[in-house]
Each structure stands twice: as C-alpha cells, then as structure tokens.
Design an enzyme around this catalytic site. Structure first.
Site, mmCIF file in Angstrom:
data_model
loop_
_atom_site.group_PDB
_atom_site.id
_atom_site.type_symbol
_atom_site.label_atom_id
_atom_site.label_comp_id
_atom_site.label_asym_id
_atom_site.label_seq_id
_atom_site.Cartn_x
_atom_site.Cartn_y
_atom_site.Cartn_z
ATOM 1 N N TYR A 144 21.599 -9.779 49.420
ATOM 2 C CA TYR A 144 20.201 -10.257 49.306
ATOM 3 C C TYR A 144 20.003 -11.190 48.302
ATOM 4 O O TYR A 144 19.299 -12.014 48.290
ATOM 5 C CB TYR A 144 19.083 -8.976 49.206
ATOM 6 C CG TYR A 144 18.972 -8.433 50.493
ATOM 7 C CD1 TYR A 144 19.742 -8.042 51.581
ATOM 8 C CD2 TYR A 144 17.412 -8.226 50.766
ATOM 9 C CE1 TYR A 144 19.236 -7.175 52.612
ATOM 10 C CE2 TYR A 144 16.923 -7.715 51.853
ATOM 11 C CZ TYR A 144 17.909 -7.037 52.588
ATOM 12 O OH TYR A 144 17.395 -6.642 53.804
ATOM 13 N N LYS A 195 31.947 -1.618 54.289
ATOM 14 C CA LYS A 195 33.058 -1.992 55.227
ATOM 15 C C LYS A 195 34.157 -2.181 54.491
ATOM 16 O O LYS A 195 34.689 -3.540 54.256
ATOM 17 C CB LYS A 195 32.432 -3.244 56.003
ATOM 18 C CG LYS A 195 31.466 -2.832 56.949
ATOM 19 C CD LYS A 195 32.141 -2.326 58.210
ATOM 20 C CE LYS A 195 32.960 -3.443 59.055
ATOM 21 N NZ LYS A 195 33.550 -2.726 60.100
ATOM 22 N N ASP A 228 29.711 0.571 60.081
ATOM 23 C CA ASP A 228 29.417 0.733 61.629
ATOM 24 C C ASP A 228 29.728 2.053 62.166
ATOM 25 O O ASP A 228 28.900 2.267 63.155
ATOM 26 C CB ASP A 228 30.359 -0.442 62.303
ATOM 27 C CG ASP A 228 31.823 -0.305 61.844
ATOM 28 O OD1 ASP A 228 32.058 0.489 61.117
ATOM 29 O OD2 ASP A 228 32.661 -0.759 62.744
ATOM 30 N N ASP A 252 19.596 -1.150 54.691
ATOM 31 C CA ASP A 252 18.251 -1.861 55.410
ATOM 32 C C ASP A 252 18.600 -1.573 56.773
ATOM 33 O O ASP A 252 17.335 -0.975 57.287
ATOM 34 C CB ASP A 252 18.176 -3.278 55.183
ATOM 35 C CG ASP A 252 17.331 -4.183 55.999
ATOM 36 O OD1 ASP A 252 16.251 -3.499 55.873
ATOM 37 O OD2 ASP A 252 17.352 -5.017 56.731
ATOM 38 N N ASP A 256 16.364 1.829 59.232
ATOM 39 C CA ASP A 256 15.393 1.444 60.228
ATOM 40 C C ASP A 256 15.979 2.180 61.635
ATOM 41 O O ASP A 256 15.156 2.763 62.185
ATOM 42 C CB ASP A 256 15.551 -0.097 61.040
ATOM 43 C CG ASP A 256 14.543 -0.855 60.376
ATOM 44 O OD1 ASP A 256 14.120 -0.474 59.473
ATOM 45 O OD2 ASP A 256 14.004 -1.934 61.131
#
Ligand code: IPM
Ligand code: MG
Length: 367
Positions: A144, A195, A228, A252, A256
C-alpha cells in the site's frame, strides 16, 4: 472517570457513510443525555465530500483535528463520482493519509457470527455458527505504501505499473506482538499468513513472526499458512482460526472474506490503533469494514451495526468506557433477538427495518 470530557471526531465521508455515522451520533447524544457522559463531538468532511467542497480529500484542518481527538470515527471514503480522478487526488487517499500519518499500524477486524444471523451467511450454519475470529491486519506498510510506485511510459507505447511490497523486521515484530497479545486474551492461537513460497518479503515475515514467538510468546500456538490457502480454509473450516495475522494487502482481502462468514459486510467493525505518541496518547480510528456502498446510498437501507460496533470498540480501546461498550453490544444483540433486520441481513419471518429505525431500536435497548 465517567464524566470527563472526551473528544470524538466524526468523519461520515461518502456513500452510506453519512447515513451510518448519523446513527452513531444519536447514540453519543443519548449517552450525554442519559448517562451524564461528556462526549464532545465534531463532524468534518473527508474523501469525496471534502473533494467536492475543498478540492482535496482531507484538509490540514481536519487532519489536525483528528490528531487532537481521543477517537476518530469514520464512515466511508470513495465512490464512482470520483473514480476518474488522478490517483493522488482520490477520496481513498484521505483514509490512507490518516492511517499513515497517525501511524495506525494495527488494524483489528473481529469477525463474529451472531447466533441470530447464522442463516444470513451464504455458508452452511454448522460451518459458521459460533465463529469468532480476530483478524490483525498490518496497516501502514507493505504494498500500500512501498516505494517506488507509479505508472511509467516504456518503449513501444507501453506503460508499466509499479508497486513495491516491503516489510522490515521492526514492522513485522510490531504487528505480530499485537496479534500475540490479543491471542493471550482469547484462545492462544495465531495463524500468520504470507506468500513465502513466492515472495522474499513473505519469507522474512514468516521467519520474524516465528522468531518473536520463540523469544517472547512461548505459550502461543503459532501456525504459518500461505495466504491463498488461508482464503480457502476460511471457507472450508473457519472455526479452526482464532487470531489471523496478515500484512496490509492480504489482511484487506481476508477480512472482506471473513466478513461474509458472519452474514453481511454490514456487521463488521474495525479499530485501527497506533503506537503511543510523545504526548502519551495512542491515536486511533474506528470504521466499519464495508465501504461507501454507492449502490444503496441515500435509500436509508444500509446496516448501521458495523459502525455502531465500531463506536463500541472506540469506547473500549480508546475511551476507557468498557461498561458503555458492553451496553451497546448487548443492545445490538437484543434487537437481533427481537427479529429486527436491515435489508442485508433480512431472512424469512423477520422484520425489515430502515437504517434510522435500526439506530433507534438499538438506542431503545440501551436503557
Ligand atoms: C479497507 C478498504 C480500504 C483498504 C480502501 C477503501 C482504501 O478496502 O479498509 O479494507 O483497501 O484498506
Ligand atoms: Mg478492504
């Protein structure tokens, strides 16, 4: 100190922001009137609303006001009207500036499936009932904010978009510590996501989270999970998680996803907390996880519960008012028990009510 004066800055922002923050304001007024609290609240523009009036997403005046407040409560930033603005002028920049400059590195996003709403989730009831996860998202680093960034022309009339994902040891330790401390008060379990199979920054993340645990949090059960896989496991068996620790971008996305396990994005509050400043104050910002929801703006159908629960988090984490926070939390429970629902969580046999009616119903249960 129940009646010392507390400064709260309300930043309704865009889309449904003003509609849901209005309900929070009503609750603050109710506390002032009925519990002799002294909330001094002020309201200012942010995001697109600020762009329309001042041509910038946040003015210096509003920025300094947020520095001086005991807690900031924000609705939402952004919407289609401002989508075509140059990147640095977009409404969302205001939110990112507040996060970065108030140094709000720790974003707490609890995903709790209320028993009354088990049927609102798109997942099977047995998968989500009793769910109680805390997502700890790093909020001031990673892709970000990393440099270099931008869009550059390259040869043959092509362009290149660049963002940089970086984390330092200190940044990783600082957020991991928050996750471990929270886990101690819950079920002692942290799942850290990255990751590390494709990113060096992910390798560092994994190693440093482990190093901190080995040194200072020996009794915590720490699992590492590829982000993932975590996204998949959240749908497969979400109750395996207690605290999920993630960087800015993965946090983020995972938050959600976790929101939908609870039935609706309209239910998830969040707290963004900083380090203690030189003045001894910990800066903080509270906001619902949902965005500005342009599709339902102005219809008085948005769910104000996420924002109301964000106020409850503010009372607990920043304003030393645990009892009042509990009062709000149980008022929300009672209203749901009574079968009142906004559109997003409506199910057969329940009563659909508007944003304002939901606010009023919750207030009526504070007594
Ligand atoms: C969130 C939002 C923000 C983010 C946007 C509005 C900038 O999605 O708080 O989750 O990406 O952090
Ligand atoms: Mg988001």
């Amino acid at each position: 100190m129940p009646n010392k004066s507390r400064k709260i800055l309300l930043l309704p922002g865009d889309g449904i922001g003003p509609e849901v923050v209005r309900e929070v304001k009503k609750i603050l007024e109710w506390f002032n009137k009925n519990k002799s609290l002294d909330f001094k609240f002020d309201e200012e523009l942010i995001g697109g609303a600020s762009i329309d009036k001042n041509k910038i997403p946040i003015t210096d005046e509003v920025f300094y006001k947020s520095l001086e407040s005991d807690a900031v409560i924000l609705g939402a930033c952004g919407g289609p009207k401002w989508d075509n603005l140059e990147f640095s002028k977009k409404p969302e920049r205001a939110l990112l500036k507040l996060r970065k400059e108030l140094k709000l590195f720790a974003n707490l996003r609890p995903a709790i499936c209320f028993k009354q709403l088990v049927d609102s989730s798109t997942l099977k009831p047995e998968i989500v009932s009793g769910l109680d996860i805390m997502i700890v998202r790093e909020l001031t680093g990673g892709i970000y904010f990393g440099e270099p960034r931008g869009i550059q022309p390259i040869k043959d009339n092509q362009r290149k978009g660049i963002n940089t994902h970086t984390y330092t040891t200190n940044e990783i330790h600082r957020i991991a510590r928050v996750a471990f401390d929270l886990a101690k008060k819950r079920n002692n379990k942290v799942t850290s996501c990255e990751k590390s199979n494709v990113m060096e920054a992910g390798v560092l993340w994994r190693e440093e989270v482990q190093a901190l645990k080995d040194k200072e949090f020996k009794n915590i059960q720490l699992n590492h999970m590829l982000a993932d896989n975590c996204a998949m496991q959240l749908l497969r068996n979400p109750k395996q998680f207690d605290v999920i620790l993630a960087d800015n971008l993965f946090g983020d996305m995972l938050s959600d996803e976790a929101a939908m396990l609870t039935g609706s994005l309209g239910l998830l509050p969040s707290a963004s907390l900083g380090e203690k400043g030189k003045d001894g104050k910990t800066r903080s910002l509270y906001e619902p996880v949902h965005g500005s929801a342009p599709d339902i703006t102005g219809k008085n159908i948005a769910n104000p519960i996420a924002t109301i629960l964000s106020l409850s988090m503010a009372l607990k984490y920043s304003l030393d008012l645990d009892k009042e926070a509990d009062l709000i939390d149980s008022a929300v429970q009672i209203v749901l028990d009574e079968g009142l629902r906004t559109k997003d969580i409506m199910s057969p046999g329940k009563k659909e009510i508007s944003t304002t009616d939901m606010g009023d119903a919750i207030i009526s249960k504070l007594k």
